[in-house]
Write an enzyme that holds these catalytic residues in place. Sequence first.
Site, PDB file in Angstrom:
ATOM      1  N   ARG A  84       0.803  -1.160  -0.068  1.00 47.73           N
ATOM      2  CA  ARG A  84      -0.055  -0.043   0.008  1.00 47.73           C
ATOM      3  C   ARG A  84       0.994   1.370  -0.062  1.00 47.73           C
ATOM      4  NH1 ARG A  84      -5.526   1.661   3.378  1.00 47.73           N
ATOM      5  NH2 ARG A  84      -5.790   3.582   1.947  1.00 47.73           N
ATOM      6  N   ARG A  95      -6.312  -1.085  -4.208  1.00 47.34           N
ATOM      7  CA  ARG A  95      -5.595  -1.274  -3.336  1.00 47.34           C
ATOM      8  C   ARG A  95      -5.045  -2.693  -2.760  1.00 47.34           C
ATOM      9  NH1 ARG A  95      -8.106   3.020   0.676  1.00 47.34           N
ATOM     10  NH2 ARG A  95      -8.474   3.733  -1.280  1.00 47.34           N
ATOM     11  N   ASP A  98      -5.871  -2.673   2.779  1.00 47.49           N
ATOM     12  CA  ASP A  98      -6.582  -1.922   3.489  1.00 47.49           C
ATOM     13  C   ASP A  98      -7.139  -2.173   4.951  1.00 47.49           C
ATOM     14  OD1 ASP A  98      -7.790   0.810   4.208  1.00 47.49           O
ATOM     15  OD2 ASP A  98      -9.610   0.139   3.400  1.00 47.49           O
ATOM     16  N   ASP A 100      -8.684  -1.143   8.323  1.00 46.93           N
ATOM     17  CA  ASP A 100      -9.579   0.032   9.310  1.00 46.93           C
ATOM     18  C   ASP A 100      -9.610  -0.568  10.824  1.00 46.93           C
ATOM     19  OD1 ASP A 100      -9.685   1.732   7.316  1.00 46.93           O
ATOM     20  OD2 ASP A 100     -11.296   0.922   6.603  1.00 46.93           O
TER      21      ASP A 100
END
Length: 198
Positions: A84, A95, A98, A100
Amino acid sequence: MFTVLGLGSNKNFASLDSVSILASACVNLRSLFETFFVSSIYRTEPMYVTDQPCFYNMAVCGETNLSVHELLSEIHLIEEKFGRNRDCEIRNGQRSLDIDIELFGNEAIHFIDENDSMNNIEIPHPRLTERAFVLIPLLEVLPQDADIQNKEFLKETLAKIGSQGAVKCLSSSEFAKIVSEKGAEYGRAVNRTESDCN
């Protein structure tokens, strides 16, 4: 602190496809947690920027002793390890990885770093309740006895928005096996490196 992370990928990195990236990321994340559980893998249509490949999404949860800022820093290192580069990506675009922080116990955190947006934290994630690709694996991986105050609200929200086309493509047990195999591969690589140095 009981924590839930959401992971997604729709771009290969090196020789790894999205599922392999997610499995390898989980091997790296596992060391940050005292307990660690993985959800199933779901293939989902992209939101916001739709002209891109489907995403593979999942969630992990467990107890961590890290602060939320320490955890975020470790997450950024893992994302970078698997290709990334925020300087070269389109917001909500394609991407390789990711990650989160979706929930951090029952804490509500809104932290803005005016000097470095990479340090910004908003928990619960601000778009959590509009994303089935987050809610489905999140609710799947939550232990029955997890002390999450808004669990029923999240279930009701998912019932309202529906699956949004998310399709399970690997069960949690199938994916956990892949993660275990990836961990064994890393272990063998370390042993080879150590023996080469002797």
